[in-house]
Design a protein around this motif. Structure first.
Motif, PDB file in Angstrom:
ATOM      1  N   LEU A  54      -1.261  24.805  11.307  1.00  0.00           N
ATOM      2  CA  LEU A  54      -1.936  26.077  11.083  1.00  0.00           C
ATOM      3  C   LEU A  54      -1.657  26.492   9.641  1.00  0.00           C
ATOM      4  CD1 LEU A  54      -1.188  27.936  14.441  1.00  0.00           C
ATOM      5  CD2 LEU A  54      -3.332  26.868  13.711  1.00  0.00           C
ATOM      6  N   PRO A  55      -2.498  27.366   9.059  1.00  0.00           N
ATOM      7  CA  PRO A  55      -2.401  27.610   7.612  1.00  0.00           C
ATOM      8  C   PRO A  55      -1.133  28.320   7.172  1.00  0.00           C
ATOM      9  CG  PRO A  55      -4.021  29.074   8.607  1.00  0.00           C
ATOM     10  CD  PRO A  55      -3.634  28.074   9.664  1.00  0.00           C
ATOM     11  N   GLY A  56      -0.711  29.368   7.901  1.00  0.00           N
ATOM     12  CA  GLY A  56       0.466  30.114   7.482  1.00  0.00           C
ATOM     13  C   GLY A  56       0.406  30.481   6.012  1.00  0.00           C
ATOM     14  N   ASP A  57       1.504  30.228   5.292  1.00  0.00           N
ATOM     15  CA  ASP A  57       1.560  30.490   3.851  1.00  0.00           C
ATOM     16  C   ASP A  57       1.267  29.259   3.015  1.00  0.00           C
ATOM     17  OD1 ASP A  57       2.241  33.189   4.186  1.00  0.00           O
ATOM     18  OD2 ASP A  57       4.376  32.705   4.370  1.00  0.00           O
ATOM     19  N   THR A  58       1.010  28.128   3.667  1.00  0.00           N
ATOM     20  CA  THR A  58       0.751  26.882   2.931  1.00  0.00           C
ATOM     21  C   THR A  58      -0.520  26.204   3.435  1.00  0.00           C
ATOM     22  OG1 THR A  58       2.218  25.699   4.462  1.00  0.00           O
ATOM     23  CG2 THR A  58       3.186  26.473   2.379  1.00  0.00           C
ATOM     24  N   PRO A  59      -1.677  26.846   3.285  1.00  0.00           N
ATOM     25  CA  PRO A  59      -2.918  26.253   3.812  1.00  0.00           C
ATOM     26  C   PRO A  59      -3.325  24.966   3.121  1.00  0.00           C
ATOM     27  CG  PRO A  59      -3.400  28.166   2.444  1.00  0.00           C
ATOM     28  CD  PRO A  59      -1.920  28.140   2.636  1.00  0.00           C
ATOM     29  N   GLU A  60      -2.743  24.682   1.950  1.00  0.00           N
ATOM     30  CA  GLU A  60      -3.068  23.434   1.258  1.00  0.00           C
ATOM     31  C   GLU A  60      -2.515  22.218   2.000  1.00  0.00           C
ATOM     32  OE1 GLU A  60       0.886  24.807  -0.518  1.00  0.00           O
ATOM     33  OE2 GLU A  60      -0.963  25.713   0.258  1.00  0.00           O
ATOM     34  N   GLN A  61      -1.590  22.432   2.932  1.00  0.00           N
ATOM     35  CA  GLN A  61      -1.008  21.343   3.722  1.00  0.00           C
ATOM     36  C   GLN A  61      -1.739  21.256   5.055  1.00  0.00           C
ATOM     37  OE1 GLN A  61       3.304  21.526   3.957  1.00  0.00           O
ATOM     38  NE2 GLN A  61       3.429  22.482   1.944  1.00  0.00           N
ATOM     39  N   ASP A  62      -2.611  20.290   5.188  1.00  0.00           N
ATOM     40  CA  ASP A  62      -3.411  20.139   6.405  1.00  0.00           C
ATOM     41  C   ASP A  62      -2.625  19.539   7.556  1.00  0.00           C
ATOM     42  OD1 ASP A  62      -5.668  21.122   5.138  1.00  0.00           O
ATOM     43  OD2 ASP A  62      -6.349  19.134   4.510  1.00  0.00           O
ATOM     44  N   THR A  63      -1.707  18.625   7.236  1.00  0.00           N
ATOM     45  CA  THR A  63      -0.987  17.877   8.273  1.00  0.00           C
ATOM     46  C   THR A  63       0.501  17.825   7.948  1.00  0.00           C
ATOM     47  OG1 THR A  63      -1.036  15.670   7.269  1.00  0.00           O
ATOM     48  CG2 THR A  63      -3.024  16.382   8.450  1.00  0.00           C
ATOM     49  N   ASN A  64       1.271  17.283   8.873  1.00  0.00           N
ATOM     50  CA  ASN A  64       2.694  17.040   8.663  1.00  0.00           C
ATOM     51  C   ASN A  64       2.965  15.601   8.237  1.00  0.00           C
ATOM     52  OD1 ASN A  64       3.900  19.623   9.224  1.00  0.00           O
ATOM     53  ND2 ASN A  64       3.279  19.337  11.356  1.00  0.00           N
ATOM     54  N   LEU A  65       1.922  14.900   7.808  1.00  0.00           N
ATOM     55  CA  LEU A  65       2.082  13.567   7.243  1.00  0.00           C
ATOM     56  C   LEU A  65       2.729  13.693   5.867  1.00  0.00           C
ATOM     57  CD1 LEU A  65       1.134  10.678   8.167  1.00  0.00           C
ATOM     58  CD2 LEU A  65      -0.775  10.977   6.583  1.00  0.00           C
ATOM     59  N   ARG A  66       3.743  12.884   5.599  1.00  0.00           N
ATOM     60  CA  ARG A  66       4.426  12.937   4.309  1.00  0.00           C
ATOM     61  C   ARG A  66       3.734  12.021   3.313  1.00  0.00           C
ATOM     62  NH1 ARG A  66       9.770  11.697   7.754  1.00  0.00           N
ATOM     63  NH2 ARG A  66      10.002  13.744   8.766  1.00  0.00           N
ATOM     64  N   HIS A  67       3.833  12.376   2.041  1.00  0.00           N
ATOM     65  CA  HIS A  67       3.217  11.540   1.017  1.00  0.00           C
ATOM     66  C   HIS A  67       3.837  10.141   1.052  1.00  0.00           C
ATOM     67  CE1 HIS A  67       0.983  10.653  -2.614  1.00  0.00           C
ATOM     68  NE2 HIS A  67       2.079  10.088  -3.107  1.00  0.00           N
ATOM     69  N   GLY A  68       3.001   9.134   1.071  1.00  0.00           N
ATOM     70  CA  GLY A  68       3.469   7.757   1.143  1.00  0.00           C
ATOM     71  C   GLY A  68       3.437   7.191   2.544  1.00  0.00           C
ATOM     72  N   GLU A  69       3.152   8.033   3.537  1.00  0.00           N
ATOM     73  CA  GLU A  69       3.039   7.539   4.903  1.00  0.00           C
ATOM     74  C   GLU A  69       1.597   7.133   5.198  1.00  0.00           C
ATOM     75  OE1 GLU A  69       6.520   9.551   7.593  1.00  0.00           O
ATOM     76  OE2 GLU A  69       4.714  10.758   7.247  1.00  0.00           O
ATOM     77  N   LEU A  70       1.458   6.076   5.965  1.00  0.00           N
ATOM     78  CA  LEU A  70       0.150   5.535   6.330  1.00  0.00           C
ATOM     79  C   LEU A  70      -0.001   5.556   7.850  1.00  0.00           C
ATOM     80  CD1 LEU A  70      -2.481   3.917   5.649  1.00  0.00           C
ATOM     81  CD2 LEU A  70      -1.092   1.841   5.845  1.00  0.00           C
ATOM     82  N   ALA A 118       0.829  -1.207   0.000  1.00  0.00           N
ATOM     83  CA  ALA A 118       0.000   0.000   0.000  1.00  0.00           C
ATOM     84  C   ALA A 118       0.861   1.254   0.000  1.00  0.00           C
ATOM     85  CB  ALA A 118      -0.931  -0.003   1.207  1.00  0.00           C
ATOM     86  N   VAL A 119       1.822   1.319   0.912  1.00  0.00           N
ATOM     87  CA  VAL A 119       2.636   2.530   1.000  1.00  0.00           C
ATOM     88  C   VAL A 119       3.573   2.660  -0.193  1.00  0.00           C
ATOM     89  CG1 VAL A 119       2.460   2.725   3.509  1.00  0.00           C
ATOM     90  CG2 VAL A 119       4.300   1.360   2.531  1.00  0.00           C
ATOM     91  N   ASN A 120       4.030   1.538  -0.753  1.00  0.00           N
ATOM     92  CA  ASN A 120       4.908   1.601  -1.924  1.00  0.00           C
ATOM     93  C   ASN A 120       4.165   2.106  -3.154  1.00  0.00           C
ATOM     94  OD1 ASN A 120       7.830   0.509  -1.646  1.00  0.00           O
ATOM     95  ND2 ASN A 120       6.634  -0.846  -0.344  1.00  0.00           N
ATOM     96  N   VAL A 121       2.945   1.643  -3.350  1.00  0.00           N
ATOM     97  CA  VAL A 121       2.155   2.114  -4.493  1.00  0.00           C
ATOM     98  C   VAL A 121       1.866   3.600  -4.364  1.00  0.00           C
ATOM     99  CG1 VAL A 121      -0.082   1.946  -5.637  1.00  0.00           C
ATOM    100  CG2 VAL A 121       1.130  -0.136  -4.990  1.00  0.00           C
ATOM    101  N   LEU A 122       1.492   4.026  -3.169  1.00  0.00           N
ATOM    102  CA  LEU A 122       1.172   5.437  -2.986  1.00  0.00           C
ATOM    103  C   LEU A 122       2.408   6.310  -3.162  1.00  0.00           C
ATOM    104  CD1 LEU A 122      -1.511   6.997  -2.011  1.00  0.00           C
ATOM    105  CD2 LEU A 122      -0.108   7.542  -0.031  1.00  0.00           C
ATOM    106  N   ALA A 123       3.518   5.882  -2.594  1.00  0.00           N
ATOM    107  CA  ALA A 123       4.744   6.679  -2.679  1.00  0.00           C
ATOM    108  C   ALA A 123       5.210   6.841  -4.116  1.00  0.00           C
ATOM    109  CB  ALA A 123       5.836   6.032  -1.842  1.00  0.00           C
ATOM    110  N   ALA A 124       4.905   5.868  -4.965  1.00  0.00           N
ATOM    111  CA  ALA A 124       5.354   5.913  -6.363  1.00  0.00           C
ATOM    112  C   ALA A 124       4.537   6.874  -7.217  1.00  0.00           C
ATOM    113  CB  ALA A 124       5.307   4.508  -6.960  1.00  0.00           C
ATOM    114  N   ASN A 125       3.402   7.305  -6.727  1.00  0.00           N
ATOM    115  CA  ASN A 125       2.530   8.175  -7.513  1.00  0.00           C
ATOM    116  C   ASN A 125       2.158   9.413  -6.688  1.00  0.00           C
ATOM    117  OD1 ASN A 125       0.600   9.447  -9.062  1.00  0.00           O
ATOM    118  ND2 ASN A 125      -0.648   7.618  -9.405  1.00  0.00           N
ATOM    119  N   PRO A 126       2.720  10.574  -7.004  1.00  0.00           N
ATOM    120  CA  PRO A 126       2.441  11.793  -6.241  1.00  0.00           C
ATOM    121  C   PRO A 126       0.966  12.195  -6.253  1.00  0.00           C
ATOM    122  CG  PRO A 126       4.322  12.100  -7.705  1.00  0.00           C
ATOM    123  CD  PRO A 126       3.680  10.812  -8.090  1.00  0.00           C
ATOM    124  N   LYS A 127       0.204  11.670  -7.207  1.00  0.00           N
ATOM    125  CA  LYS A 127      -1.211  12.037  -7.312  1.00  0.00           C
ATOM    126  C   LYS A 127      -2.134  10.889  -6.902  1.00  0.00           C
ATOM    127  CE  LYS A 127      -0.538  15.643 -10.778  1.00  0.00           C
ATOM    128  NZ  LYS A 127      -0.967  16.180 -12.092  1.00  0.00           N
TER     129      LYS A 127
END
Length: 340
Positions: A200-216, A15-24
């Motif tokens: 908090l939104p700051g200058d990057t409100p599109e980032q809701d969390t500090n979870l990295r792409h590919g992390e579950l 699951a995490v490998n498939v997600l990490a391989a595709n940014p979208k």
């Protein structure tokens, strides 16, 4: 809804490998928020990685580590199961109350614990794709800043975004000092203190969390505490059911009787929902209460101090007074074991 690739994950590693391989790509669990956003053309993933069959559903006592003696809640367990589990009801009734205050029974039966933490704002400007929204399309502006912002933030907002975070469950987890366990494509695991999970939104409100792409999210850990007998989740909303909070408060107290001073507060935990881009820990109020008697007057002084830092918008000034009264009421009910 736009076309997308569907991948059925058989284990955590794949699951995490498939997600990490595709940014979208995005994980699909309960789908109670993601599928709505896809239908509204707000989210446009190219691939959905179905993780519903992964065995990350167990609720158990933690046998080792920093949170030994606490409870681990599987990231893919259902909200209903978490709310009704005997260990949660006995040791963390605040969490049970918060989960049951959210959504409907049908949604709680589908929504997962990890997915609950990742749900996105219900700001109408975010959902309406014809309106400007920095969270949906960075750089386009914030329609709510000068628009209809009755439901929006009074703490921690920026010129880029004034949206609030919608989860009830997360407000209780913030008060309980939860820890989020995550795993990445390399098999590495890390723990994120709940206070650092949402942003908090700051200058990057599109980032809701500090979870990295590919992390579950694999589990949510709750450390031991002495709040079970004196905790309460208060949700103030426009209608009695299936509505997001105008203000919510998760309150928990540990008290003792000594030196002729009844109900002296040893520890206090207060988190608020409906007021910021993330669950808002009322740290000023908590600090003021420690060592004080658990009286209405002290509750009011703590609430006043916390809300003194609020920055209301044009249509939500009422949230300041509502927030004060909600903190006081939640603390009173917590002291009474939830009884009015």
């Amino acid at each position: 809804m736009r076309p997308f690739k569907y991948t059925n994950a058989q284990d955590v590693s794949s699951a995490v490998n498939v997600l990490a391989a595709n940014p979208k790509a995005k994980f699909l669990a309960g789908g109670t928020n993601l599928l709505d956003l896809m239908k509204e053309d707000v989210e446009r993933p190219e691939e959905l990685v179905d993780i519903t069959r992964l065995s990350l559903t167990q609720i158990k006592t933690i046998s080792a580590g920093a949170n030994q003696g606490g409870i681990s809640i599987g990231g893919l367990g259902k909200n209903t199961d978490a709310a009704n589990h005997p260990l949660i009801r006995q040791h963390y009734p605040l969490l049970t109350q918060a989960i049951l205050a959210g959504a409907s029974g049908q949604i709680r039966n589908m929504a997962t614990n990890g997915g609950n933490l990742l749900q996105r704002t219900r700001c109408p400007y975010f959902y309406e794709v014809s309106m400007p929204c920095n969270k949906r399309e960075p750089g386009t502006g914030c329609g709510a800043l000068e628009g209809i912002n009755r439901m929006h933030a009074i703490f921690g907002w920026s010129e880029k975004c004034v949206a609030v975070y919608p989860s009830d469950m997360a407000v209780a987890l913030a008060a309980l000092d939860a820890v989020i366990n995550v795993r990445n494509a390399s098999g590495q695991e890390r723990q994120i203190p709940f206070a650092d999970f949402h942003r908090l939104p700051g200058d990057t409100p599109e980032q809701d969390t500090n979870l990295r792409h590919g992390e579950l999210i694999t589990a949510i850990e709750l450390p031991t505490n002495r709040f079970a007998d004196k905790s309460y989740y208060l949700k103030v909303r426009d209608r009695a059911s299936y509505a997001f909070a105008l203000i919510s408060v998760a309150a928990a107290l540990e008290t003792e009787r000594s030196d002729g001073s009844p109900n002296r507060i040893v520890q206090a935990r207060i988190a608020m929902g409906g007021v910021a881009h993330k669950p808002w820990r009322a740290l000023i109020a908590e600090k003021m209460l420690v060592g004080k008697e658990a009286t209405e007057e002290n509750f009011k002084l703590a609430a006043e101090a916390e809300l003194a830092k609020a920055k209301p918008l044009s249509h939500n000034t009422f949230k300041v007074e509502l927030g004060k009264r909600s903190i006081v009421r939640a603390l009173q009910l917590a002291m009474n074991g939830g009884k009015a």
